[in-house]
Write a protein that holds these residues in place. Structure first.
Motif, mmCIF file in Angstrom:
data_model
loop_
_atom_site.group_PDB
_atom_site.id
_atom_site.type_symbol
_atom_site.label_atom_id
_atom_site.label_comp_id
_atom_site.label_asym_id
_atom_site.label_seq_id
_atom_site.Cartn_x
_atom_site.Cartn_y
_atom_site.Cartn_z
ATOM 1 N N ARG A 413 5.131 -9.207 6.449
ATOM 2 C CA ARG A 413 6.304 -8.625 5.812
ATOM 3 C C ARG A 413 5.914 -7.301 5.158
ATOM 4 O O ARG A 413 4.749 -7.078 4.833
ATOM 5 N N ILE A 414 6.933 -6.469 4.966
ATOM 6 C CA ILE A 414 6.753 -5.165 4.334
ATOM 7 C C ILE A 414 7.814 -5.028 3.259
ATOM 8 O O ILE A 414 8.992 -5.334 3.498
ATOM 9 N N THR A 415 7.421 -4.600 2.074
ATOM 10 C CA THR A 415 8.365 -4.608 0.950
ATOM 11 C C THR A 415 9.527 -3.647 1.149
ATOM 12 O O THR A 415 10.641 -3.910 0.688
ATOM 13 N N ILE A 421 8.093 10.053 0.581
ATOM 14 C CA ILE A 421 6.697 10.489 0.676
ATOM 15 C C ILE A 421 5.959 10.088 -0.606
ATOM 16 O O ILE A 421 6.435 10.322 -1.714
ATOM 17 N N GLY A 422 4.805 9.458 -0.432
ATOM 18 C CA GLY A 422 3.988 9.047 -1.568
ATOM 19 C C GLY A 422 4.392 7.745 -2.207
ATOM 20 O O GLY A 422 3.699 7.251 -3.108
ATOM 21 N N GLU A 423 5.478 7.152 -1.753
ATOM 22 C CA GLU A 423 5.923 5.882 -2.332
ATOM 23 C C GLU A 423 5.065 4.739 -1.807
ATOM 24 O O GLU A 423 4.777 4.655 -0.608
ATOM 25 N N ALA A 424 4.660 3.845 -2.688
ATOM 26 C CA ALA A 424 3.805 2.724 -2.305
ATOM 27 C C ALA A 424 4.616 1.645 -1.588
ATOM 28 O O ALA A 424 5.756 1.345 -1.958
ATOM 29 N N VAL A 425 4.038 1.085 -0.557
ATOM 30 C CA VAL A 425 4.648 -0.037 0.163
ATOM 31 C C VAL A 425 3.574 -1.109 0.326
ATOM 32 O O VAL A 425 2.413 -0.816 0.641
ATOM 33 N N VAL A 426 3.956 -2.365 0.082
ATOM 34 C CA VAL A 426 3.015 -3.484 0.174
ATOM 35 C C VAL A 426 3.171 -4.166 1.521
ATOM 36 O O VAL A 426 4.273 -4.579 1.904
ATOM 37 N N LEU A 427 2.072 -4.273 2.239
ATOM 38 C CA LEU A 427 2.016 -4.982 3.510
ATOM 39 C C LEU A 427 1.454 -6.372 3.231
ATOM 40 O O LEU A 427 0.410 -6.507 2.588
ATOM 41 N N ASP A 428 2.125 -7.401 3.736
ATOM 42 C CA ASP A 428 1.790 -8.771 3.343
ATOM 43 C C ASP A 428 1.662 -9.653 4.582
ATOM 44 O O ASP A 428 2.619 -9.837 5.333
ATOM 45 N N PHE A 464 -1.976 -5.448 1.378
ATOM 46 C CA PHE A 464 -2.551 -4.103 1.325
ATOM 47 C C PHE A 464 -1.443 -3.148 0.904
ATOM 48 O O PHE A 464 -0.314 -3.227 1.402
ATOM 49 N N THR A 465 -1.753 -2.251 -0.027
ATOM 50 C CA THR A 465 -0.786 -1.261 -0.489
ATOM 51 C C THR A 465 -1.069 0.072 0.178
ATOM 52 O O THR A 465 -2.179 0.601 0.087
ATOM 53 N N ALA A 466 -0.037 0.585 0.865
ATOM 54 C CA ALA A 466 -0.199 1.833 1.604
ATOM 55 C C ALA A 466 0.764 2.882 1.080
ATOM 56 O O ALA A 466 1.807 2.568 0.498
ATOM 57 N N THR A 467 0.411 4.141 1.275
ATOM 58 C CA THR A 467 1.315 5.269 1.012
ATOM 59 C C THR A 467 1.254 6.214 2.200
ATOM 60 O O THR A 467 0.231 6.293 2.899
#
Length: 498
Positions: A413-415, A421-428, A464-467
């Motif tokens: 899942r992805i939040t 741009i630059g916003e954090a997204v959590v990959l789960d 994992f938190t990605a930007t």
């Protein structure tokens, strides 16, 4: 895996998919494949069927116009997120060339005529619209039929309600999706945001009686106007998409969050209003997007020069020994007049793996983590080419052997799927499973941009938190590895950064 089918078809001895598909194909006249001599529109036509003892529902035409445009926009965005550009289906229009045309058809039969067993209702609806001048199974047309056949009972249940769809893709370019008229009460876009419980309300477009929780609508559609509206709008698009030739796909899929062609169909509200419903989402799977990229209904203005489908044969037989934790199926495919584009591995009619193809001939292996050791299933391969021609192989009974390690079963899942741009997204990947090992020791790597290269080191941490620092669309997937080094890869999820 729970598969909730009741909303779009009744289960008939567990074989409803095959029954409906055969029913659709038998309704077609066979045609020999050849170079096209006629230009076909390849469009969706919307038919609103009204029995003779009824009048069209108030506002139905505008609701259907809005619905077609809303779902078409969703399709275009999903195709773009999967890397294919803003492709979406072509529809019949009014004279202005923009407004979807809603063909309101009054048939000679009364609503009581359209009762009975599921297949009987299917046949009666198609026969009625055919007699009224709108025949099903016309080459170059996919019909979305809204049939006002539902009758509400005093206990809140309904007779004559219907939802189903299939295609004639393997003999002609045509298909049908059918829903009954009570769907219209759940089609207004505003209803997607109506969080009131539906229990105890009356909707005259459905009938004169109180709505009863888990009776009027099945329990897995939820308890609010929002949840049942989201379910209805997703189910209608799901059935229309069967008309395009898409099959069920329950990989990386959960109720209200997942694939259009799975239980994720109920997540429309989350796809359209992610801030209001952050745990819901309806996505287009990678296999569906790959297929639609060549689909004739999604390629306006393209000239198709031949109708000869690919040839495909499954070479694997009998008992199959898993390799690297996955069940392998070897096959050959060829195309004399076009170029091979892709293959889908189907287990009992559902997509379990997909792969891109190229060239005119190939012998290769496609593998899946989605199997039960020792269980015999019917396996088939669907192969399509760059002209949109499709072939389904003969089914083969295969048994994936016991006694072998099984690869991890990925669920991610992805939040958020629309980011700044630059916003954090959590990959789960925390919902993933090692079916015969220690899930906590399973490692995860992430491909952050769909290039096939996994950008993060292997870690037992499942999030994992990605930007992202560049505007664009990206496809995210996870590779899972268990302690015996068997691996599997999730299907991709598309995102947009703006």
């Amino acid at each position: 895996m729970n598969i909730f089918k009741q909303h779009y078809r009744q289960i008939i001895d567990g074989n409803v998919l095959l029954v409906i598909l055969i029913a659709g194909l038998l309704a077609l006249s066979s045609s020999a494949a050849s170079a096209p001599s006629v230009s076909y529109p390849y469009m969706v036509r919307v038919i609103y069927m009204v029995p003779s003892n009824r009048s069209p529902q108030s506002g139905a035409q505008n609701q259907l116009i809005d619905y077609v445009l809303r779902m078409r926009a969703w399709y275009g965005e999903e195709m773009a997120r999967m890397g294919y550009g803003n492709k979406n289906f072509i529809y019949e229009t009014e004279a202005d060339g923009v407004t979807p045309k809603i063909n309101i058809v009054t048939v000679t039969e009364k609503d009581t005529f359209f009762q009975g067993a599921y297949l009987d209702r299917w046949g009666k609806i198609l026969e009625a619209i055919t007699a009224a001048g709108f025949p099903a199974w016309q080459r170059g047309e996919v019909l979305l039929v809204v049939a006002d056949t539902h009758i509400q009972n005093p206990d809140g249940s309904m007779n004559g309600d219907f939802v189903g769809g299939t295609s004639g893709w393997f003999t002609d370019f045509t298909g049908v999706g059918v829903i009954s008229g009570e769907f219209l009460a759940r089609f207004p876009e505003a209803s997607l945001k109506d969080d009131r419980p539906y229990k105890g309300s009356i909707l005259l477009t459905i009938g004169p009686y109180l709505l009863v929780q888990d009776v009027t609508f099945p329990w897995f559609e939820g308890t609010t106007f929002s949840s049942v509206s989201s379910s209805a709008q997703g189910a209608a698009l799901h059935e229309l998409s069967h008309g395009f030739g898409l099959e069920h796909d329950f990989r990386n899929d959960e109720n209200f969050n997942g694939n259009l062609m799975g239980n994720g169909l109920r997540g429309v509200r989350g796809a359209l209003y992610p801030d209001l419903y952050p745990t819901d989402d309806m996505r287009l799977s990678g296999s569906a997007a790959m297929q639609l990229n060549y689909n004739r209904f999604f390629n306006a203005g393209r000239v198709f020069t031949e109708d000869n489908p690919p040839q495909v044969n499954i070479l694997t037989q009998g008992n199959v020994a898993p390799v690297n934790g996955q069940c392998p199926v070897r096959f050959s495919a060829s195309d004399t007049d076009s170029t091979l584009a892709g293959a889908l591995l189907l287990k009992d009619g559902m997509v379990t793996a997909d792969m891109r193809l190229s060239g005119k001939s190939i012998t290769t292996t496609i593998s899946t983590y989605d199997y039960v050791p020792g269980q015999t299933n019917q396996w088939s391969l669907q192969v399509f080419d760059t002209q949109g021609n499709v072939t389904l192989s003969s089914g083969v009974l295969l048994t994936c052997a016991t006694g072998f390690n099984r690869a991890p079963q990925p669920t991610i899942r992805i939040t958020k799927r629309r980011l700044k741009i630059g916003e954090a997204v959590v990959l789960d990947a925390g919902r993933s499973l090692d079916p015969d090992g220690n899930t906590s020791r399973m490692t995860v790597q992430w491909d952050l941009n769909g290039d096939g290269i996994f950008d993060t080191p292997a870690s037992t941490r499942k999030t994992f938190t990605a930007t992202y620092n560049t505007v664009g669309v990206y496809q995210i997937s996870a590779r899972l590895t268990d302690q015996r080094r068997s691996t599997s890869k999730s299907i991709p999820i598309g995102i947009r950064v703006e």
